[in-house]
Structures are given as C-alpha cells and as structure tokens.
Write a protein that holds these residues in place. Structure first.
Motif, PDB file in Angstrom:
ATOM      1  N   LEU A 146     -76.049  -8.532  70.263  1.00  0.00           N
ATOM      2  CA  LEU A 146     -77.239  -8.556  71.109  1.00  0.00           C
ATOM      3  C   LEU A 146     -78.292  -9.506  70.549  1.00  0.00           C
ATOM      4  CD1 LEU A 146     -78.743  -7.202  73.555  1.00  0.00           C
ATOM      5  CD2 LEU A 146     -79.608  -5.532  71.901  1.00  0.00           C
ATOM      6  N   SER A 147     -78.478  -9.478  69.231  1.00  0.00           N
ATOM      7  CA  SER A 147     -79.478 -10.337  68.596  1.00  0.00           C
ATOM      8  C   SER A 147     -79.086 -11.810  68.656  1.00  0.00           C
ATOM      9  CB  SER A 147     -79.672  -9.925  67.129  1.00  0.00           C
ATOM     10  OG  SER A 147     -80.125  -8.585  67.041  1.00  0.00           O
ATOM     11  N   ALA A 148     -77.771 -12.074  68.600  1.00  0.00           N
ATOM     12  CA  ALA A 148     -77.291 -13.458  68.591  1.00  0.00           C
ATOM     13  C   ALA A 148     -77.293 -14.078  69.984  1.00  0.00           C
ATOM     14  CB  ALA A 148     -75.885 -13.522  67.991  1.00  0.00           C
ATOM     15  N   CYS A 149     -77.243 -13.262  71.022  1.00  0.00           N
ATOM     16  CA  CYS A 149     -77.100 -13.787  72.390  1.00  0.00           C
ATOM     17  C   CYS A 149     -78.106 -13.150  73.347  1.00  0.00           C
ATOM     18  CB  CYS A 149     -75.684 -13.562  72.895  1.00  0.00           C
ATOM     19  SG  CYS A 149     -74.388 -14.228  71.849  1.00  0.00           S
ATOM     20  N   PRO A 150     -79.410 -13.211  73.041  1.00  0.00           N
ATOM     21  CA  PRO A 150     -80.381 -12.554  73.926  1.00  0.00           C
ATOM     22  C   PRO A 150     -80.423 -13.159  75.322  1.00  0.00           C
ATOM     23  CG  PRO A 150     -81.498 -13.944  72.316  1.00  0.00           C
ATOM     24  CD  PRO A 150     -80.061 -13.894  71.908  1.00  0.00           C
ATOM     25  N   ASP A 151     -80.180 -14.467  75.437  1.00  0.00           N
ATOM     26  CA  ASP A 151     -80.236 -15.110  76.753  1.00  0.00           C
ATOM     27  C   ASP A 151     -79.105 -14.628  77.663  1.00  0.00           C
ATOM     28  OD1 ASP A 151     -82.439 -16.500  75.938  1.00  0.00           O
ATOM     29  OD2 ASP A 151     -81.321 -18.299  75.361  1.00  0.00           O
ATOM     30  N   ALA A 152     -77.929 -14.398  77.088  1.00  0.00           N
ATOM     31  CA  ALA A 152     -76.804 -13.892  77.888  1.00  0.00           C
ATOM     32  C   ALA A 152     -77.105 -12.481  78.379  1.00  0.00           C
ATOM     33  CB  ALA A 152     -75.517 -13.917  77.075  1.00  0.00           C
ATOM     34  N   PHE A 153     -77.609 -11.623  77.510  1.00  0.00           N
ATOM     35  CA  PHE A 153     -77.904 -10.247  77.908  1.00  0.00           C
ATOM     36  C   PHE A 153     -79.084 -10.187  78.874  1.00  0.00           C
ATOM     37  CE2 PHE A 153     -75.252  -9.288  74.262  1.00  0.00           C
ATOM     38  CZ  PHE A 153     -74.603  -8.130  74.664  1.00  0.00           C
ATOM     39  N   ALA A 154     -80.007 -11.136  78.750  1.00  0.00           N
ATOM     40  CA  ALA A 154     -81.144 -11.157  79.678  1.00  0.00           C
ATOM     41  C   ALA A 154     -80.691 -11.420  81.107  1.00  0.00           C
ATOM     42  CB  ALA A 154     -82.152 -12.212  79.237  1.00  0.00           C
ATOM     43  N   GLY A 155     -79.531 -12.066  81.276  1.00  0.00           N
ATOM     44  CA  GLY A 155     -79.037 -12.371  82.613  1.00  0.00           C
ATOM     45  C   GLY A 155     -77.998 -11.404  83.134  1.00  0.00           C
ATOM     46  N   LEU A 156     -77.597 -10.407  82.322  1.00  0.00           N
ATOM     47  CA  LEU A 156     -76.580  -9.453  82.758  1.00  0.00           C
ATOM     48  C   LEU A 156     -77.110  -8.555  83.870  1.00  0.00           C
ATOM     49  CD1 LEU A 156     -74.797  -8.097  79.558  1.00  0.00           C
ATOM     50  CD2 LEU A 156     -73.998  -9.851  81.139  1.00  0.00           C
ATOM     51  N   THR A 157     -76.203  -8.217  84.803  1.00  0.00           N
ATOM     52  CA  THR A 157     -76.543  -7.233  85.834  1.00  0.00           C
ATOM     53  C   THR A 157     -75.746  -5.939  85.670  1.00  0.00           C
ATOM     54  OG1 THR A 157     -74.909  -8.273  87.305  1.00  0.00           O
ATOM     55  CG2 THR A 157     -77.213  -8.959  87.546  1.00  0.00           C
ATOM     56  N   ARG A 158     -74.626  -5.989  84.948  1.00  0.00           N
ATOM     57  CA  ARG A 158     -73.817  -4.792  84.704  1.00  0.00           C
ATOM     58  C   ARG A 158     -73.345  -4.800  83.258  1.00  0.00           C
ATOM     59  NH1 ARG A 158     -71.886  -2.205  89.296  1.00  0.00           N
ATOM     60  NH2 ARG A 158     -70.128  -1.377  88.124  1.00  0.00           N
ATOM     61  N   LEU A 159     -73.333  -3.609  82.636  1.00  0.00           N
ATOM     62  CA  LEU A 159     -72.942  -3.512  81.225  1.00  0.00           C
ATOM     63  C   LEU A 159     -72.189  -2.209  80.995  1.00  0.00           C
ATOM     64  CD1 LEU A 159     -73.097  -4.592  78.299  1.00  0.00           C
ATOM     65  CD2 LEU A 159     -75.300  -3.421  78.083  1.00  0.00           C
ATOM     66  N   TRP A 160     -71.001  -2.330  80.373  1.00  0.00           N
ATOM     67  CA  TRP A 160     -70.182  -1.178  79.991  1.00  0.00           C
ATOM     68  C   TRP A 160     -70.084  -1.143  78.468  1.00  0.00           C
ATOM     69  CZ3 TRP A 160     -66.842   1.640  83.599  1.00  0.00           C
ATOM     70  CH2 TRP A 160     -66.971   1.214  84.929  1.00  0.00           C
ATOM     71  N   LEU A 161     -70.430  -0.002  77.876  1.00  0.00           N
ATOM     72  CA  LEU A 161     -70.343   0.160  76.432  1.00  0.00           C
ATOM     73  C   LEU A 161     -69.532   1.398  76.098  1.00  0.00           C
ATOM     74  CD1 LEU A 161     -74.064  -0.572  75.466  1.00  0.00           C
ATOM     75  CD2 LEU A 161     -72.129  -2.156  75.371  1.00  0.00           C
ATOM     76  N   ARG A 162     -68.757   1.321  74.997  1.00  0.00           N
ATOM     77  CA  ARG A 162     -67.914   2.441  74.564  1.00  0.00           C
ATOM     78  C   ARG A 162     -68.008   2.627  73.053  1.00  0.00           C
ATOM     79  NH1 ARG A 162     -64.850   0.085  78.571  1.00  0.00           N
ATOM     80  NH2 ARG A 162     -63.917   1.497  80.115  1.00  0.00           N
ATOM     81  N   ASN A 163     -67.953   3.874  72.646  1.00  0.00           N
ATOM     82  CA  ASN A 163     -67.724   4.233  71.242  1.00  0.00           C
ATOM     83  C   ASN A 163     -68.768   3.650  70.298  1.00  0.00           C
ATOM     84  OD1 ASN A 163     -65.401   5.183  72.497  1.00  0.00           O
ATOM     85  ND2 ASN A 163     -64.102   3.531  71.728  1.00  0.00           N
ATOM     86  N   LEU A 164     -70.042   3.867  70.626  1.00  0.00           N
ATOM     87  CA  LEU A 164     -71.129   3.332  69.816  1.00  0.00           C
ATOM     88  C   LEU A 164     -72.121   4.443  69.486  1.00  0.00           C
ATOM     89  CD1 LEU A 164     -71.871   0.099  71.892  1.00  0.00           C
ATOM     90  CD2 LEU A 164     -70.325   0.317  69.947  1.00  0.00           C
ATOM     91  N   ARG A 165     -72.537   4.518  68.219  1.00  0.00           N
ATOM     92  CA  ARG A 165     -73.577   5.453  67.819  1.00  0.00           C
ATOM     93  C   ARG A 165     -74.781   4.650  67.330  1.00  0.00           C
ATOM     94  NH1 ARG A 165     -72.041  10.617  64.434  1.00  0.00           N
ATOM     95  NH2 ARG A 165     -71.313  11.109  66.542  1.00  0.00           N
ATOM     96  N   PHE A 166     -75.776   4.549  68.205  1.00  0.00           N
ATOM     97  CA  PHE A 166     -76.954   3.750  67.920  1.00  0.00           C
ATOM     98  C   PHE A 166     -77.964   4.534  67.088  1.00  0.00           C
ATOM     99  CE2 PHE A 166     -75.269   2.206  71.989  1.00  0.00           C
ATOM    100  CZ  PHE A 166     -75.188   0.843  71.751  1.00  0.00           C
ATOM    101  N   ASP A 167     -78.987   3.818  66.614  1.00  0.00           N
ATOM    102  CA  ASP A 167     -80.140   4.503  66.076  1.00  0.00           C
ATOM    103  C   ASP A 167     -81.026   4.921  67.243  1.00  0.00           C
ATOM    104  OD1 ASP A 167     -81.551   2.211  66.902  1.00  0.00           O
ATOM    105  OD2 ASP A 167     -81.469   1.310  64.911  1.00  0.00           O
ATOM    106  N   GLU A 168     -82.163   5.494  66.957  1.00  0.00           N
ATOM    107  CA  GLU A 168     -83.001   6.083  67.999  1.00  0.00           C
ATOM    108  C   GLU A 168     -83.444   5.071  69.051  1.00  0.00           C
ATOM    109  OE1 GLU A 168     -87.182   8.645  68.358  1.00  0.00           O
ATOM    110  OE2 GLU A 168     -86.330   8.146  66.395  1.00  0.00           O
ATOM    111  N   LEU A 169     -83.676   3.821  68.649  1.00  0.00           N
ATOM    112  CA  LEU A 169     -84.175   2.798  69.568  1.00  0.00           C
ATOM    113  C   LEU A 169     -83.079   1.875  70.081  1.00  0.00           C
ATOM    114  CD1 LEU A 169     -87.466   1.790  67.705  1.00  0.00           C
ATOM    115  CD2 LEU A 169     -87.191   3.380  69.616  1.00  0.00           C
TER     116      LEU A 169
END
Length: 479
Positions: A165-188
């Motif tokens: 996410l940090s390396a490709c902010p421009d790509a994520f800024a243009g996304l309209t759909r996102l699927w994520l699996r098997n991730l344990r994030f911090d609070e933010l």
C-alpha cells in the motif's frame, strides 16, 4: 511453459485450456461478475476491429485462479513463479495499450508477495496516469490458506500488504473494488486502506481483523458494498458511509450485537449468515436496524443450526421493516415448525416476496454428539412465538418459494396460513430438498428421512387439493 517451470497439467488445473497457452488470459469482452442467467451475453470484440461505438470502452480482465494454490497440488515455488508471470503479463498488457481507449474494467487477482505485488501496482498506477480506467479491482490471496496460518503468519501478511500500500498509493487511490484475505492489521490498518482508496466502492474482507475482539470503525465517502466473512471483530461500526447500499456479514465471533449502523442513509440490502451456538446472543433486529429504515432486501442464513433472531412484535419492527420487499430465510433446520417466520409478515406491510429454505446440510454440520455438546450446538427446538395480529391481512405479498418442501403437516399448515394472510398471493413455488454431492457419503452414517416431495402428477394434485387453495394453478412444483 519452460520459462515458468510449470507443467502443462498444472496450468490446465488452474483453469486454462490448450487453446490459450499463456499463463494469464487477456479478455476483451465486457463481463459482469456472476451475471443473471436471464441476461444476454455479449460477444468478445477485438479492439483492432471494433466498430466506433466500442472503441472507447474495452474491458480487461487479467485474472489467475489462485484460490486453489498453496495446496498439495501446488508448492510455494509454483505459486511464486505464477505470481511473477502475472506481474510480467500485467505490465506488458498495460504498457502496450492505446491510451486513447478507455479501460472499462481492470481486474487482477494475484498472490500477495513483496516484489511482484509492487510490480503489479506500479504497472496499474502508470496506466491510470496515462488513460482513463473506469473500474479497477485487486483481489489478493496469500501464500497460505487460512487454515494453515498461525497468528504470526496473519501479522506477516498484513505487513506485506502495508508495504504494498505504501509503495503504490496512486494505484490504490484509483481502485474501485478490493478483496483482501488472511490479514491481521493493527488498529488503524483498515481505516488507512479506506483513506488511501478514495474511489473505492466495494470492499471484501475474508478472515481479516485488527486483533481478536477488536472494534472496526468504518468511514468512507464512496463505498457502496461491504462484505465481511469470518471477521474476528467484537463489533463493526459503520459510522459514516453515506453511499453504502449493500452489507454482507458472515460468521462473526462475539457475544453482543455484531454490527452497528450509524449514518447509512442508502443501505437497502442486508445479508447475515451465522452458525449459531447456545451461549451467543439472540439478535433483536429492531435494535440493530434502528438507524436503517430503508432496508428493502433481507437475507438471513442460519446454516442449519440455532435460530438467532428474535421474532419481535410488529410495534417494534414495523418502523425498520416498512420498506422491506424481499426476504430470504435460508437453511432453517428440518423438522421444526416455521410458523415463527410469520412475524415478518406482521411487521413488513410492503413485503412482496418470501423465500424459505429448509435443509439439514450435513456437510457443514457437526454430527458427532459429543462435539456438538462441547461446541455449544443446540438440539432442534421450536422457536417460541405467538401471533400479535391473528386477523392479519397482507395485501402486497404475491410470491412464496419454499426449498426443501415436504408433504408433512408442518409445511402444509404453514402454506395454508400464509395464503390465508396474503390475500393477493399469485405464485407459490415448491422445491424439493437441495442436493449436495458431498453429502451422499454421509447418509449411511446418518439417519436421514427419505424425501416426501410430491413427484408424480397424482401426488402433486393431492398436495394441491389438501392445501385448499382457491386457485390451484398458482402452485408450481420444481423438483
């Protein structure tokens, strides 16, 4: 194939045919995920020969079916090789496109790896900078299936994603759909994703959380669809989502209300699925939906176990059910009285369609008595309910569908009662039990009653007569 080190047999197992030997297909036909069976299909049109009407809108679907990776069939080396191939082909396709042609839909499914994921993100960002992309979708899977992941693995995958996410902010800024699996994030972690993905309209979280029994708060200006499957959250709080229209929440793990609706003025479709156990709270829909008077479509899946909603009185429910038009109650336990579902008719004056599935799906049920007791599964029991409006007349319900219909007193009595209440009933669809090929091997070990679904013309005529309907022609049998 020699360049990737993969056998052709393994590539065919991924879903590619001999007529398309490349690892990643380039498709130019406009495609909609899970199209309606009644919708006409469009033929692929080559961008080189497309008529002027189609030249400006070409759909790209760069997808590899990774959902079966990291199993006995595929080793981690194969996964990484295929991931590298997807990154290379993605870059080649997007770099060679005519910038004047709009990309209608860009969908990329790939394994979350340190180098290849960033390469894909950079390629997408460059494409977004040079041409218009109407819809862009990332679907990421991890190197390991959730069942094989330790807590440390989930944290590691989340760190990988954060780097991406940090390396490709421009790509994520243009996304309209996102699927994520098997991730344990911090609070933010998840709020940071939403703040970066400013165009995001659809978010799917599968086995994702911010730590066991954490509270997830969501705010976003553009999000339309939210799908959470097996999230270990104490609660999900939809604080401010002004464009949200559809929510699906499957299998929560908490003892209180699993979800809170704040400012969601456009929410119209809600789907909830849960394998209930005896020590978990029975949900009061009037409380959960207190801020959501706009629900039109409600889907509740009980997964063949405990009924985890409380049949409330219409005085409490009508304010939140006033616009409800379609209800689907799925996987109710077989052999139990379902008259309690009439509470929906009492509280939903605008209801038009009611679909009920009665099924003991043995593949997803625990059948060992000792384990059932240990894990808190309930024995079959009738839901306590009494009618609040014995003389109810419902004017809008016109369609009733029952899957798992059997010619027994329980369901026959229920249909007669619904028809008595729904004075404008026009169609009744009666289906046999749903069929699961995997359940067949369990039947010798489980005492399963044979189906009593009416199959012959004589049996169906008898059933129709016993229902005592004014118009027998409204009944349709589908076996």
């Amino acid at each position: 194939m020699a360049q990737t080190g993969l056998s052709w047999a393994k590539v065919k197992a991924l879903g590619y045919s001999s007529s398309s030997p490349s690892l990643v297909r380039r498709r130019r036909a406009e495609a909609v995920p899970q199209p309606s069976p009644f919708a006409p299909r469009r033929h692929p049109i080559s961008s080189d020969r497309a008529p002027p009407l189609f030249r400006r809108s070409i759909n790209h679907d760069i997808a590899a079916p990774f959902l079966r990776l990291a199993t006995l069939e595929f080793g981690i080396c194969d996964v990484l090789r295929i991931s590298h191939a997807v990154a290379g082909v993605t870059g080649n396709i997007l770099s060679r496109r005519n910038p004047a042609i709009t990309i209608r839909k860009l969908k990329i499914r790939f394994v979350l790896t340190d180098h290849d994921a960033v390469a894909i993100g950079k390629s997408v960002a460059r494409a977004m900078a040079t041409q218009k992309v109407d819809s862009a979708e990332f679907e990421m899977v991890t190197e390991m299936a959730y069942g094989n992941c330790s807590p440390d693995d989930l944290l590691h995958f989340a760190r990988q994603f954060k780097t991406f996410l940090s390396a490709c902010p421009d790509a994520f800024a243009g996304l309209t759909r996102l699927w994520l699996r098997n991730l344990r994030f911090d609070e933010l972690g998840i709020p940071d994703i939403l703040s970066t993905c400013k165009r995001l309209q659809s978010l799917h979280l599968i086995h994702c959380n911010s730590g066991i029994y954490s509270v997830l708060q969501l705010e976003h200006a553009q999000l339309v669809e939210l799908d959470v499957d097996s999230g270990h959250f104490e609660r999900i709080e939809l604080t401010c989502l002004p464009t949200l229209q559809q929510v699906s929440y499957n299998n929560w793990f908490c003892y209180g209300d699993p979800i809170y609706f704040g400012f969601v003025p456009q929410l119209s479709k809600l789907s909830i699925a849960k394998t209930g156990v005896k020590w978990e709270k029975t949900l009061e829909l009037s409380h959960i939906l207190a801020n959501v008077p706009s629900i039109c479509d409600l889907h509740l899946d009980f997964e063949c176990e405990k009924i985890w909603v409380l049949p409330e009185c219409p005085k409490l429910l009508t304010p939140v059910f006033s616009k409800l038009q379609q209800v689907n109650l799925e996987n109710l336990p077989e052999g139990c009285d379902i008259s309690w579902t009439m509470f929906i008719l009492e509280a939903a004056p605008s209801l038009k369609e009611l679909c009920i599935t009665v099924w003991d799906h043995w593949c997803i049920m625990e059948t060992n008595k000792e384990l059932r007791k240990k894990r808190g599964y309930c024995e079959k029991a009738e839901v306590k309910w009494k009618p609040y409006a014995p003389d109810l007349k419902h004017k809008n319900l016109v369609k009733l569908a029952i899957y798992g219909f059997q010619s027994d007193k329980n369901l026959m009595r229920y249909i007669r009662r619904v028809v008595e209440v729904a004075v404008n009933m026009a169609e009744i669809y009666l289906h046999d039990r749903k069929v699961c090929g995997r359940c067949g091997g369990l039947y010798p070990k489980i005492n399963v009653c044979s189906s009593r679904y009416p199959r012959t013309v004589k049996e169906r005529k008898k059933t129709t007569v016993e229902l005592g309907l004014a118009s027998p022609a409204m009944v349709y049998f589908w076996s």
